[in-house]
Design a protein around this motif. Structure first.
Motif, PDB file in Angstrom:
ATOM      1  N   UNK A  48       6.028   0.263 -11.003  1.00 21.09           N
ATOM      2  CA  UNK A  48       7.253   1.151 -11.678  1.00 21.09           C
ATOM      3  C   UNK A  48       7.912   1.472 -10.429  1.00 21.09           C
ATOM      4  N   UNK A  49       8.528   2.939 -10.332  1.00 26.20           N
ATOM      5  CA  UNK A  49       9.312   3.568  -9.647  1.00 26.20           C
ATOM      6  C   UNK A  49       8.702   3.608  -7.966  1.00 26.20           C
ATOM      7  N   UNK A  50       9.735   4.052  -7.011  1.00 28.87           N
ATOM      8  CA  UNK A  50       9.337   4.320  -5.848  1.00 28.87           C
ATOM      9  C   UNK A  50       8.505   6.017  -5.807  1.00 28.87           C
ATOM     10  N   UNK A  51       8.936   6.821  -6.642  1.00 28.66           N
ATOM     11  CA  UNK A  51       8.323   7.945  -6.760  1.00 28.66           C
ATOM     12  C   UNK A  51       6.867   7.968  -7.315  1.00 28.66           C
ATOM     13  N   UNK A  52       6.678   7.232  -8.109  1.00 30.37           N
ATOM     14  CA  UNK A  52       5.350   7.229  -8.630  1.00 30.37           C
ATOM     15  C   UNK A  52       4.314   6.448  -7.626  1.00 30.37           C
ATOM     16  N   UNK A  53       4.945   5.353  -6.983  1.00 26.97           N
ATOM     17  CA  UNK A  53       4.208   4.617  -5.854  1.00 26.97           C
ATOM     18  C   UNK A  53       3.843   5.756  -4.707  1.00 26.97           C
ATOM     19  N   UNK A  54       4.780   6.704  -4.304  1.00 27.93           N
ATOM     20  CA  UNK A  54       4.457   7.539  -3.477  1.00 27.93           C
ATOM     21  C   UNK A  54       3.172   8.672  -4.048  1.00 27.93           C
ATOM     22  N   UNK A  55       3.362   9.159  -5.197  1.00 27.25           N
ATOM     23  CA  UNK A  55       2.287   9.823  -5.695  1.00 27.25           C
ATOM     24  C   UNK A  55       0.904   9.046  -5.642  1.00 27.25           C
ATOM     25  N   UNK A  56       0.895   7.843  -5.806  1.00 27.49           N
ATOM     26  CA  UNK A  56      -0.403   7.358  -5.808  1.00 27.49           C
ATOM     27  C   UNK A  56      -0.811   7.036  -4.365  1.00 27.49           C
ATOM     28  N   UNK A  57       0.150   6.864  -3.273  1.00 31.54           N
ATOM     29  CA  UNK A  57       0.016   6.689  -1.932  1.00 31.54           C
ATOM     30  C   UNK A  57      -0.602   8.017  -1.400  1.00 31.54           C
ATOM     31  N   UNK A  58      -0.431   9.218  -2.107  1.00 32.22           N
ATOM     32  CA  UNK A  58      -0.921  10.473  -1.294  1.00 32.22           C
ATOM     33  C   UNK A  58      -2.240  10.504  -1.153  1.00 32.22           C
ATOM     34  N   UNK A  59      -3.047  10.125  -2.112  1.00 34.21           N
ATOM     35  CA  UNK A  59      -4.433  10.000  -1.773  1.00 34.21           C
ATOM     36  C   UNK A  59      -5.033   9.153  -0.876  1.00 34.21           C
ATOM     37  N   UNK A  60      -4.280   7.885  -0.767  1.00 35.09           N
ATOM     38  CA  UNK A  60      -4.486   7.065   0.123  1.00 35.09           C
ATOM     39  C   UNK A  60      -4.172   7.381   1.619  1.00 35.09           C
ATOM     40  N   UNK A  61      -3.232   8.154   1.666  1.00 33.14           N
ATOM     41  CA  UNK A  61      -3.165   8.699   3.180  1.00 33.14           C
ATOM     42  C   UNK A  61      -3.904   9.623   3.569  1.00 33.14           C
ATOM     43  N   UNK A  62      -4.442  10.524   2.843  1.00 30.82           N
ATOM     44  CA  UNK A  62      -5.414  11.485   3.169  1.00 30.82           C
ATOM     45  C   UNK A  62      -6.493  10.768   3.629  1.00 30.82           C
ATOM     46  N   UNK A  63      -7.233  10.040   2.660  1.00 32.51           N
ATOM     47  CA  UNK A  63      -8.468   9.357   2.908  1.00 32.51           C
ATOM     48  C   UNK A  63      -8.298   8.142   4.351  1.00 32.51           C
ATOM     49  N   UNK A  64      -7.061   7.855   4.483  1.00 32.90           N
ATOM     50  CA  UNK A  64      -6.783   6.877   5.900  1.00 32.90           C
ATOM     51  C   UNK A  64      -7.187   7.855   6.930  1.00 32.90           C
ATOM     52  N   UNK A  65      -7.330   8.971   7.100  1.00 27.42           N
ATOM     53  CA  UNK A  65      -7.373   9.558   8.174  1.00 27.42           C
ATOM     54  C   UNK A  65      -9.002   9.570   8.659  1.00 27.42           C
ATOM     55  N   UNK A  66      -9.901   9.199   7.486  1.00 20.68           N
ATOM     56  CA  UNK A  66     -11.234   9.123   7.858  1.00 20.68           C
ATOM     57  C   UNK A  66     -11.907   7.864   7.484  1.00 20.68           C
ATOM     58  N   UNK A  67     -11.129   6.952   6.801  1.00 21.63           N
ATOM     59  CA  UNK A  67     -11.768   5.682   6.277  1.00 21.63           C
ATOM     60  C   UNK A  67     -10.680   4.511   6.932  1.00 21.63           C
ATOM     61  N   UNK A  68     -11.216   3.391   7.050  1.00 23.71           N
ATOM     62  CA  UNK A  68     -10.423   2.228   7.351  1.00 23.71           C
ATOM     63  C   UNK A  68     -10.207   1.543   6.027  1.00 23.71           C
ATOM     64  N   UNK A  69      -8.928   1.826   5.450  1.00 25.51           N
ATOM     65  CA  UNK A  69      -8.642   1.313   4.472  1.00 25.51           C
ATOM     66  C   UNK A  69      -8.336  -0.092   4.300  1.00 25.51           C
ATOM     67  N   UNK A  70      -8.363  -0.753   4.950  1.00 27.70           N
ATOM     68  CA  UNK A  70      -7.887  -2.325   5.098  1.00 27.70           C
ATOM     69  C   UNK A  70      -8.994  -3.097   4.901  1.00 27.70           C
ATOM     70  N   UNK A  71     -10.213  -2.339   4.884  1.00 26.53           N
ATOM     71  CA  UNK A  71     -11.550  -3.315   4.363  1.00 26.53           C
ATOM     72  C   UNK A  71     -11.985  -2.894   3.157  1.00 26.53           C
ATOM     73  N   UNK A  72     -10.873  -2.122   2.342  1.00 31.00           N
ATOM     74  CA  UNK A  72     -11.554  -1.790   0.926  1.00 31.00           C
ATOM     75  C   UNK A  72     -10.300  -2.342  -0.035  1.00 31.00           C
TER      76      UNK A  72
END
Length: 91
Positions: free
Chosen positions: A40-64
């Protein structure tokens, strides 16, 4: 043969329902079989990526690998349901 850890979680917002499957791999995030960058749109992608940004502080998301199936509701409700499902799976 090594066992692959698979986590399934769900998220809801109003009438939108998202089911996320998290597993080891490096395919990134796919929503209804489409890469996140095509969602969809950039704003919806940013809303979804918020959860990923917070988790990336503690997890290596490149392996998931994260696969999400979402249905119902409007676009904003779907984005919030997706974010909720991903966050629940990562916890």
């Amino acid at each position: 043969m090594a066992k692959v850890k698979i986590i399934q979680s769900s998220g809801k917002r109003k009438t939108a329902v998202a089911q996320a499957t998290l597993r080891e791999g490096n395919t990134g995030v796919r929503i209804n079989l489409q890469p996140l960058d095509h969602y969809q749109s950039k704003w919806l992608r940013l809303k979804i990526k918020d959860a990923l940004k917070i988790a990336s502080l503690h997890l290596d998301l490149s392996q998931i690998s994260i696969d999400v199936k979402v249905s119902g509701g409007g676009l904003n409700g779907q984005a919030e349901a997706i974010s909720s499902a991903i966050a629940r799976g990562l916890v």
